[in-house]
Design a protein around this motif. Sequence first.
Motif, mmCIF file in Angstrom:
data_model
loop_
_atom_site.group_PDB
_atom_site.id
_atom_site.type_symbol
_atom_site.label_atom_id
_atom_site.label_comp_id
_atom_site.label_asym_id
_atom_site.label_seq_id
_atom_site.Cartn_x
_atom_site.Cartn_y
_atom_site.Cartn_z
ATOM 1 N N SER A 128 0.819 -1.214 0.000
ATOM 2 C CA SER A 128 0.000 0.000 0.000
ATOM 3 C C SER A 128 0.847 1.255 0.000
ATOM 4 O O SER A 128 2.004 1.244 0.417
ATOM 5 C CB SER A 128 -0.901 0.019 1.243
ATOM 6 O OG SER A 128 -1.757 -1.082 1.268
ATOM 7 N N GLY A 129 0.228 2.329 -0.445
ATOM 8 C CA GLY A 129 0.805 3.667 -0.355
ATOM 9 C C GLY A 129 -0.125 4.526 0.470
ATOM 10 O O GLY A 129 -1.332 4.272 0.528
ATOM 11 N N MET A 130 0.430 5.536 1.140
ATOM 12 C CA MET A 130 -0.377 6.330 2.076
ATOM 13 C C MET A 130 -0.039 7.808 1.928
ATOM 14 O O MET A 130 1.119 8.171 1.726
ATOM 15 C CB MET A 130 -0.050 5.853 3.488
ATOM 16 C CG MET A 130 -0.660 6.606 4.597
ATOM 17 S SD MET A 130 -0.263 5.730 6.115
ATOM 18 C CE MET A 130 0.037 7.075 7.178
ATOM 19 N N ASP A 131 -1.067 8.654 2.035
ATOM 20 C CA ASP A 131 -0.865 10.096 2.015
ATOM 21 C C ASP A 131 -1.978 10.765 2.797
ATOM 22 O O ASP A 131 -3.041 10.176 3.009
ATOM 23 C CB ASP A 131 -0.843 10.620 0.573
ATOM 24 C CG ASP A 131 -0.135 11.961 0.455
ATOM 25 O OD1 ASP A 131 0.397 12.455 1.466
ATOM 26 O OD2 ASP A 131 -0.118 12.515 -0.660
ATOM 27 N N TYR A 132 -1.725 11.999 3.228
ATOM 28 C CA TYR A 132 -2.709 12.792 3.957
ATOM 29 C C TYR A 132 -3.279 13.867 3.053
ATOM 30 O O TYR A 132 -2.644 14.312 2.101
ATOM 31 C CB TYR A 132 -2.066 13.454 5.168
ATOM 32 C CG TYR A 132 -2.059 12.626 6.425
ATOM 33 C CD1 TYR A 132 -2.250 11.254 6.416
ATOM 34 C CD2 TYR A 132 -1.846 13.226 7.654
ATOM 35 C CE1 TYR A 132 -2.226 10.511 7.571
ATOM 36 C CE2 TYR A 132 -1.817 12.501 8.820
ATOM 37 C CZ TYR A 132 -2.010 11.147 8.772
ATOM 38 O OH TYR A 132 -1.995 10.419 9.915
ATOM 39 N N GLU A 178 4.131 -4.079 2.891
ATOM 40 C CA GLU A 178 4.902 -2.863 2.617
ATOM 41 C C GLU A 178 3.971 -1.666 2.610
ATOM 42 O O GLU A 178 2.894 -1.710 2.010
ATOM 43 C CB GLU A 178 5.596 -2.940 1.257
ATOM 44 C CG GLU A 178 6.802 -3.810 1.217
ATOM 45 C CD GLU A 178 7.507 -3.755 -0.128
ATOM 46 O OE1 GLU A 178 7.355 -2.746 -0.862
ATOM 47 O OE2 GLU A 178 8.197 -4.727 -0.450
ATOM 48 N N LEU A 179 4.413 -0.603 3.272
ATOM 49 C CA LEU A 179 3.666 0.646 3.292
ATOM 50 C C LEU A 179 4.603 1.758 2.824
ATOM 51 O O LEU A 179 5.625 2.021 3.449
ATOM 52 C CB LEU A 179 3.141 0.939 4.697
ATOM 53 C CG LEU A 179 2.277 2.175 4.858
ATOM 54 C CD1 LEU A 179 1.024 2.080 3.979
ATOM 55 C CD2 LEU A 179 1.866 2.340 6.320
ATOM 56 N N HIS A 180 4.259 2.389 1.711
ATOM 57 C CA HIS A 180 5.070 3.452 1.128
ATOM 58 C C HIS A 180 4.405 4.787 1.423
ATOM 59 O O HIS A 180 3.174 4.883 1.421
ATOM 60 C CB HIS A 180 5.178 3.281 -0.391
ATOM 61 C CG HIS A 180 5.807 1.992 -0.791
ATOM 62 N ND1 HIS A 180 7.116 1.901 -1.189
ATOM 63 C CD2 HIS A 180 5.320 0.726 -0.854
ATOM 64 C CE1 HIS A 180 7.402 0.650 -1.486
ATOM 65 N NE2 HIS A 180 6.325 -0.079 -1.292
ATOM 66 N N CYS A 181 5.210 5.821 1.651
ATOM 67 C CA CYS A 181 4.648 7.148 1.864
ATOM 68 C C CYS A 181 5.705 8.208 1.575
ATOM 69 O O CYS A 181 6.878 7.896 1.393
ATOM 70 C CB CYS A 181 4.116 7.298 3.283
ATOM 71 S SG CYS A 181 5.381 7.235 4.533
ATOM 72 N N ASN A 182 5.249 9.457 1.552
ATOM 73 C CA ASN A 182 6.186 10.551 1.349
ATOM 74 C C ASN A 182 6.821 10.932 2.687
ATOM 75 O O ASN A 182 6.597 10.275 3.695
ATOM 76 C CB ASN A 182 5.490 11.743 0.676
ATOM 77 C CG ASN A 182 4.332 12.267 1.490
ATOM 78 O OD1 ASN A 182 4.148 11.942 2.649
ATOM 79 N ND2 ASN A 182 3.532 13.102 0.862
ATOM 80 N N ASN A 183 7.583 11.991 2.711
ATOM 81 C CA ASN A 183 8.301 12.393 3.923
ATOM 82 C C ASN A 183 7.543 13.449 4.719
ATOM 83 O O ASN A 183 8.144 14.375 5.252
ATOM 84 C CB ASN A 183 9.693 12.918 3.546
ATOM 85 C CG ASN A 183 10.535 11.833 2.956
ATOM 86 O OD1 ASN A 183 10.646 10.761 3.518
ATOM 87 N ND2 ASN A 183 11.127 12.098 1.804
#
Length: 174
Positions: free
Chosen positions: A18-22, A82-87
């Motif tokens: 997965s990918g995650m963002d706010y 796996e969890l991908h995200c920005n900084n």
Amino acid sequence: MAPLPEVRSTPARPFLYSGMDYCGPFLVRPLNGKGALVKMYVSLFVCLVVKAVHIEIVTDISAASCINAVKRIVAWHGRIVELHCNNATAFVAFQVRNHCLDNGIKFQFIPARSPHFGGIWEAGIKPFKYHFRRIMGLKSFSVDHLHTVVTQVEAVLNSRPCRHSLILPMIWRL
């Protein structure tokens, strides 16, 4: 164009990768309807394999809220590998990374100042905002109304034609 990463081209159970963002903030009236407006955020999770979307409401951009959002998606969709995200600020906190590592989730950041590396979840934010603004406009609303609208937008985003019909039959054969 470079080939897709192996995570995006190998059949797997939805939300395993997965990918995650706010997104936000959204100004919301308190539950009792009195007092100042409260800022709330939306945490958007995108399955990297089938592009399904899961949306969680978070109260702030703290590490604790981020961990709770991860716990809720794991409870709803099962284990994440796996969890991908920005900084972003909420994701960089050591508590989030430690929680993920303790629970067997490989937590990966994209390179700093390169949002194009997170294109798949950034591409999920744009249609969310489009549908949300079309429904809500600029008026204020309650927490309950926010939860209802976010759930409806999630249903719209997951009803669009995507790779489900191609990949799910392969998954059932695994």
